[in-house]
Design a protein around this motif. Sequence first.
Motif, short mmCIF file in Angstrom:
data_model
loop_
_atom_site.label_atom_id
_atom_site.label_comp_id
_atom_site.label_asym_id
_atom_site.label_seq_id
_atom_site.Cartn_x
_atom_site.Cartn_y
_atom_site.Cartn_z
N GLN A 4 0.85 -1.19 0.00
CA GLN A 4 0.00 0.00 0.00
C GLN A 4 0.88 1.24 0.00
N ARG A 5 0.30 2.34 -0.44
CA ARG A 5 0.97 3.63 -0.33
C ARG A 5 0.55 4.29 0.98
N GLY A 6 1.26 5.32 1.36
CA GLY A 6 0.90 6.06 2.57
C GLY A 6 1.42 5.39 3.82
N ALA A 7 0.61 5.42 4.87
CA ALA A 7 0.99 4.85 6.16
C ALA A 7 -0.11 3.90 6.62
N LEU A 8 0.28 2.80 7.22
CA LEU A 8 -0.66 1.82 7.76
C LEU A 8 -0.22 1.45 9.16
N TYR A 9 -0.98 1.91 10.13
CA TYR A 9 -0.65 1.65 11.53
C TYR A 9 -1.01 0.22 11.90
N PRO A 10 -0.21 -0.43 12.74
CA PRO A 10 -0.48 -1.82 13.13
C PRO A 10 -1.64 -1.92 14.11
N TRP A 11 -2.23 -3.10 14.16
CA TRP A 11 -3.34 -3.37 15.07
C TRP A 11 -2.85 -3.49 16.51
N ARG A 12 -1.74 -4.17 16.71
CA ARG A 12 -1.21 -4.41 18.06
C ARG A 12 0.29 -4.12 18.03
N THR A 13 0.74 -3.20 18.88
CA THR A 13 2.15 -2.80 18.81
C THR A 13 2.66 -2.28 20.14
N ILE A 14 3.95 -2.21 20.24
CA ILE A 14 4.65 -1.48 21.30
C ILE A 14 5.59 -0.48 20.64
N ASN A 15 6.25 -0.90 19.58
CA ASN A 15 7.29 -0.09 18.96
C ASN A 15 6.98 0.31 17.51
N GLY A 16 5.75 0.11 17.05
CA GLY A 16 5.38 0.47 15.69
C GLY A 16 5.33 -0.70 14.74
N GLU A 17 5.88 -1.83 15.12
CA GLU A 17 5.81 -3.04 14.31
C GLU A 17 4.59 -3.86 14.72
N GLU A 18 3.97 -4.52 13.76
CA GLU A 18 2.82 -5.37 14.09
C GLU A 18 3.27 -6.50 15.00
N ALA A 19 2.55 -6.68 16.13
CA ALA A 19 2.93 -7.69 17.11
C ALA A 19 1.87 -8.77 17.27
N SER A 20 0.84 -8.77 16.42
CA SER A 20 -0.21 -9.76 16.55
C SER A 20 0.20 -11.07 15.90
N ALA A 21 -0.07 -12.16 16.59
CA ALA A 21 0.17 -13.49 16.03
C ALA A 21 -1.05 -13.99 15.26
N TYR A 22 -2.15 -13.27 15.36
CA TYR A 22 -3.38 -13.64 14.67
C TYR A 22 -3.37 -13.01 13.29
N TYR A 23 -3.27 -13.80 12.26
CA TYR A 23 -3.06 -13.32 10.89
C TYR A 23 -4.14 -12.32 10.46
N ALA A 24 -5.41 -12.66 10.66
CA ALA A 24 -6.48 -11.76 10.19
C ALA A 24 -6.40 -10.39 10.86
N ALA A 25 -6.11 -10.37 12.14
CA ALA A 25 -6.01 -9.09 12.86
C ALA A 25 -4.79 -8.32 12.41
N GLY A 26 -3.70 -9.00 12.20
CA GLY A 26 -2.46 -8.33 11.84
C GLY A 26 -2.38 -7.86 10.40
N THR A 27 -3.25 -8.41 9.53
CA THR A 27 -3.15 -8.04 8.12
C THR A 27 -4.41 -7.42 7.54
#
Length: 178
Positions: A77-100
């Motif tokens: 994608q273009r622009g910015a996409l914030y993660p669903w679950r994070t501490i440091n800005g990286e996606e931290a969810s182990a649940y694929y549907a939630a994380g993507t």
Amino acid sequence: MRWCLFQVAQAAARSDQLGIPAKGVTGSGYEGHYFWDTEIYLVPFLSYTSPWLARNALRFRVNLLPQARLRATVMSQRGALYPWRTINGEEASAYYAAGTAQYHIDADVAYAFTRYRSATGDRGFMYRDGAAVLIETARMWADLGFWRQGADGPQFHIHGVTGPTSTPRWSTTTSTPT
């Protein structure tokens, strides 16, 4: 009620531009991760009661804008996409549907920035920091969706995303432009 207000103020005051974790500082149920709940529930409340704490919470998203841009690139994608679950800005969810598929986070973030501006009138913060977040999240939406002619005129479509629920909805979302 006062105890709940104290909990909100305590969690927000301790965040120091690092986000307000789910359960604040009173529990470890979400392992200190940051979710969209802050932008929907806490920032609007804080915007009216403690604007400096709301601005502090929003700065967390400002500070994570480079990671959100990288995440958008990873998700094609273009622009910015914030993660669903994070501490440091990286996606931290182990649940694929939630994380993507949790694209609604960008709408939640944009909502919080506009709610803060509406409540406080703080144009300086919005020009300096908020505008970049709003522009980059808008770029993501423009890239994710597409316009299609419907019976009532043009409609904006977004496919393959899920809303803010625990069960993914893989259906088409449409809206008519205003």
